[in-house]
Design a protein around this motif. Structure first.
Motif, PDB file in Angstrom:
ATOM      1  N   GLY A 131       0.802  -1.215   0.000  1.00 18.65           N
ATOM      2  CA  GLY A 131       0.000   0.000   0.000  1.00 18.65           C
ATOM      3  C   GLY A 131       0.832   1.261   0.000  1.00 18.65           C
ATOM      4  O   GLY A 131       0.467   2.268  -0.622  1.00 18.65           O
ATOM      5  N   ALA A 132       1.971   1.235   0.686  1.00 20.34           N
ATOM      6  CA  ALA A 132       2.824   2.430   0.761  1.00 20.34           C
ATOM      7  C   ALA A 132       3.431   2.796  -0.586  1.00 20.34           C
ATOM      8  O   ALA A 132       3.813   3.943  -0.819  1.00 20.34           O
ATOM      9  N   ASP A 133       3.507   1.801  -1.499  1.00 21.84           N
ATOM     10  CA  ASP A 133       4.083   2.056  -2.814  1.00 21.84           C
ATOM     11  C   ASP A 133       3.052   2.520  -3.832  1.00 21.84           C
ATOM     12  O   ASP A 133       3.418   2.982  -4.914  1.00 21.84           O
ATOM     13  N   ALA A 134       1.769   2.355  -3.514  1.00 21.06           N
ATOM     14  CA  ALA A 134       0.711   2.656  -4.480  1.00 21.06           C
ATOM     15  C   ALA A 134       0.507   4.163  -4.613  1.00 21.06           C
ATOM     16  O   ALA A 134       0.584   4.901  -3.629  1.00 21.06           O
ATOM     17  N   VAL A 135       0.245   4.602  -5.834  1.00 19.94           N
ATOM     18  CA  VAL A 135      -0.052   6.004  -6.098  1.00 19.94           C
ATOM     19  C   VAL A 135      -1.512   6.131  -6.491  1.00 19.94           C
ATOM     20  O   VAL A 135      -1.962   5.503  -7.445  1.00 19.94           O
ATOM     21  N   LEU A 136      -2.261   6.913  -5.724  1.00 19.46           N
ATOM     22  CA  LEU A 136      -3.656   7.193  -6.076  1.00 19.46           C
ATOM     23  C   LEU A 136      -3.662   8.431  -6.961  1.00 19.46           C
ATOM     24  O   LEU A 136      -3.654   9.566  -6.471  1.00 19.46           O
ATOM     25  N   TRP A 137      -3.670   8.233  -8.263  1.00 21.96           N
ATOM     26  CA  TRP A 137      -3.509   9.345  -9.188  1.00 21.96           C
ATOM     27  C   TRP A 137      -4.665  10.322  -9.109  1.00 21.96           C
ATOM     28  O   TRP A 137      -4.466  11.544  -9.224  1.00 21.96           O
ATOM     29  N   GLU A 138      -5.864   9.816  -8.918  1.00 17.20           N
ATOM     30  CA  GLU A 138      -7.011  10.714  -8.796  1.00 17.20           C
ATOM     31  C   GLU A 138      -6.867  11.617  -7.584  1.00 17.20           C
ATOM     32  O   GLU A 138      -7.125  12.823  -7.638  1.00 17.20           O
ATOM     33  N   HIS A 139      -6.440  11.021  -6.459  1.00 22.00           N
ATOM     34  CA  HIS A 139      -6.238  11.801  -5.235  1.00 22.00           C
ATOM     35  C   HIS A 139      -5.107  12.802  -5.404  1.00 22.00           C
ATOM     36  O   HIS A 139      -5.208  13.963  -4.974  1.00 22.00           O
ATOM     37  N   LEU A 140      -4.022  12.371  -6.062  1.00 18.28           N
ATOM     38  CA  LEU A 140      -2.869  13.252  -6.254  1.00 18.28           C
ATOM     39  C   LEU A 140      -3.245  14.445  -7.129  1.00 18.28           C
ATOM     40  O   LEU A 140      -2.891  15.587  -6.823  1.00 18.28           O
ATOM     41  N   GLU A 141      -3.963  14.193  -8.209  1.00 15.82           N
ATOM     42  CA  GLU A 141      -4.378  15.286  -9.084  1.00 15.82           C
ATOM     43  C   GLU A 141      -5.315  16.250  -8.363  1.00 15.82           C
ATOM     44  O   GLU A 141      -5.208  17.472  -8.504  1.00 15.82           O
ATOM     45  N   ASP A 142      -6.237  15.692  -7.569  1.00 17.86           N
ATOM     46  CA  ASP A 142      -7.181  16.548  -6.851  1.00 17.86           C
ATOM     47  C   ASP A 142      -6.457  17.397  -5.806  1.00 17.86           C
ATOM     48  O   ASP A 142      -6.720  18.595  -5.673  1.00 17.86           O
ATOM     49  N   ALA A 143      -5.530  16.767  -5.067  1.00 19.70           N
ATOM     50  CA  ALA A 143      -4.799  17.496  -4.020  1.00 19.70           C
ATOM     51  C   ALA A 143      -3.916  18.584  -4.609  1.00 19.70           C
ATOM     52  O   ALA A 143      -3.888  19.717  -4.107  1.00 19.70           O
ATOM     53  N   THR A 144      -3.187  18.261  -5.676  1.00 22.81           N
ATOM     54  CA  THR A 144      -2.301  19.256  -6.268  1.00 22.81           C
ATOM     55  C   THR A 144      -3.092  20.356  -6.976  1.00 22.81           C
ATOM     56  O   THR A 144      -2.649  21.504  -7.035  1.00 22.81           O
ATOM     57  N   HIS A 145      -4.266  20.007  -7.502  1.00 26.82           N
ATOM     58  CA  HIS A 145      -5.115  21.022  -8.117  1.00 26.82           C
ATOM     59  C   HIS A 145      -5.540  22.047  -7.069  1.00 26.82           C
ATOM     60  O   HIS A 145      -5.513  23.262  -7.300  1.00 26.82           O
ATOM     61  N   GLU A 146      -5.898  21.545  -5.889  1.00 26.72           N
ATOM     62  CA  GLU A 146      -6.313  22.447  -4.805  1.00 26.72           C
ATOM     63  C   GLU A 146      -5.151  23.295  -4.313  1.00 26.72           C
ATOM     64  O   GLU A 146      -5.296  24.491  -4.059  1.00 26.72           O
ATOM     65  N   GLU A 147      -3.972  22.665  -4.171  1.00 23.98           N
ATOM     66  CA  GLU A 147      -2.803  23.391  -3.675  1.00 23.98           C
ATOM     67  C   GLU A 147      -2.270  24.396  -4.685  1.00 23.98           C
ATOM     68  O   GLU A 147      -1.504  25.286  -4.338  1.00 23.98           O
ATOM     69  N   SER A 148      -2.662  24.240  -5.960  1.00 22.21           N
ATOM     70  CA  SER A 148      -2.189  25.143  -7.002  1.00 22.21           C
ATOM     71  C   SER A 148      -3.149  26.291  -7.270  1.00 22.21           C
ATOM     72  O   SER A 148      -2.960  27.046  -8.221  1.00 22.21           O
ATOM     73  N   THR A 149      -4.168  26.405  -6.443  1.00 24.66           N
ATOM     74  CA  THR A 149      -5.151  27.464  -6.635  1.00 24.66           C
ATOM     75  C   THR A 149      -4.543  28.818  -6.262  1.00 24.66           C
ATOM     76  O   THR A 149      -3.991  28.984  -5.170  1.00 24.66           O
TER      77      THR A 149
END
Length: 320
Positions: free
Chosen positions: A95-113
């Motif tokens: 699990g620690a190696d898995a990348v949740l791409w949907e979550h990553l895109e959503d989080a970075t989209h919010e942080e890039s506002t």
């Protein structure tokens, strides 16, 4: 484990349930017919191992659940269940190696506002760093690094590069450019105000400053540290270990370099201003390159993990 809460149109519930049941690493499936009111539909609940979640979400989006219903994902901090343990053991990889791409895109989209709050944090962090460089105070420099929010847009930028999302890339780059331009402009004014109050002086800026002179004297280590910080920051984002981001924030000199450049410019000390700008650019470049390469490596690694798992699943009993 992660918890999925799905609002599903009634005519697609059977397909969603079948999908969840056929996904390795799922447990605790529950269906509440007609429970959803806005939008109307059935409520489907399940737990899924982190390493299986990204694929499941992609399949749910293929069914159009994100458009006609809802997909919500929550972290499960404690799950006492043998079924959950078995689901995690059956899921491919760790699990620690898995990348949740949907979550990553959503989080970075919010942080890039590009918001007033983001600009305020950038400006305040740069002004704190300005005090640190004039006073040659390493503690203030570290504090400014921790306050600065610039890693969010940087993460958005390299995530967009890997995912080939031009809109997110443009959004992140705009937030970076306007954020630093605003913070440095505000800090120039702040420096002039502090000079008028006799708290800043050109002599203090031009003094040897053994604790902070590295900010305007970039070298090979500046780029090396930025590379390492970019790797650590990316791993922190993708593994949901947010505590490591604090260490990343105080490892690179983006905010202090911007502050030193602004103060030096206000005193027409162009040598320091250019050196600080070079330090800033080296750090931004190093983090972006490292973050992009780390995400690409994770994407390749996880694709191989899923291929191996599929091969093992297709193998007969005598071939395992």
């Amino acid at each position: 484990m992660l918890h999925l809460r799905l609002i599903v149109p009634a005519d697609r519930t059977t397909a969603v349930v079948r999908l969840v049941e056929n996904t390795v690493g799922t447990a605790h499936l529950a269906v509440l017919p007609g429970a959803a009111r806005d939008p109307e539909g059935d409520l489907v609940l399940c737990d899924v191992a982190r390493e299986s979640c990204d694929e499941l979400i992609a399949d749910l989006r293929t069914l159009g659940i994100d458009e006609s219903g809802s997909i919500a994902v929550e972290d499960i901090h404690l799950s006492l269940s043998r079924r959950a343990d078995r689901a995690e053991a059956e899921a491919p990889g760790e699990g620690a190696d898995a990348v949740l791409w949907e979550h990553l895109e959503d989080a970075t989209h919010e942080e890039s506002t590009l918001s007033a709050t983001y600009l305020a944090f950038m400006s305040v962090a740069t002004m704190i760093a300005a005090c640190g460089v004039v006073l040659d105070n390493a503690i203030l420099i570290v504090g400014a690094m921790a306050v600065g929010p610039e890693f969010g847009p940087l993460a958005g930028l390299f995530t967009a590069l890997v995912q080939r999302a031009p809109k997110l890339a443009a959004r992140s780059l705009l937030a970076l450019l306007i954020g630093f331009a605003t913070a440095m402009s505000v800090t120039v004014g702040f420096s002039q105000l502090m000079t008028g109050l006799d708290l800043f002086s050109a002599a203090a800026l031009e003094a040897p400053r053994p604790n902070t002179n590295f900010i305007y004297q970039p070298d090979a280590f500046s780029f090396v540290v930025a590379i390492l910080a970019g790797v650590a920051g990316t791993l922190s984002l993708t593994s949901a270990k947010s505590g490591a981001l604090v260490g990343v924030a105080i490892s690179v000199t983006t905010i202090p370099a911007a502050a030193n450049a602004a103060v030096a410019f206000s005193y027409s000390e162009y040598r320091q201003a250019w050196g600080s700008t070079e330090q800033l650019l080296l750090n931004l470049l190093g983090i972006t390159v490292a973050g992009t390469l780390t995400l690409l490596a994770q994407k390749l690694f996880w694709a191989r993990q899923k291929t191996k798992a599929a091969t093992r699943g297709a193998a007969g009993p005598g071939e395992r």
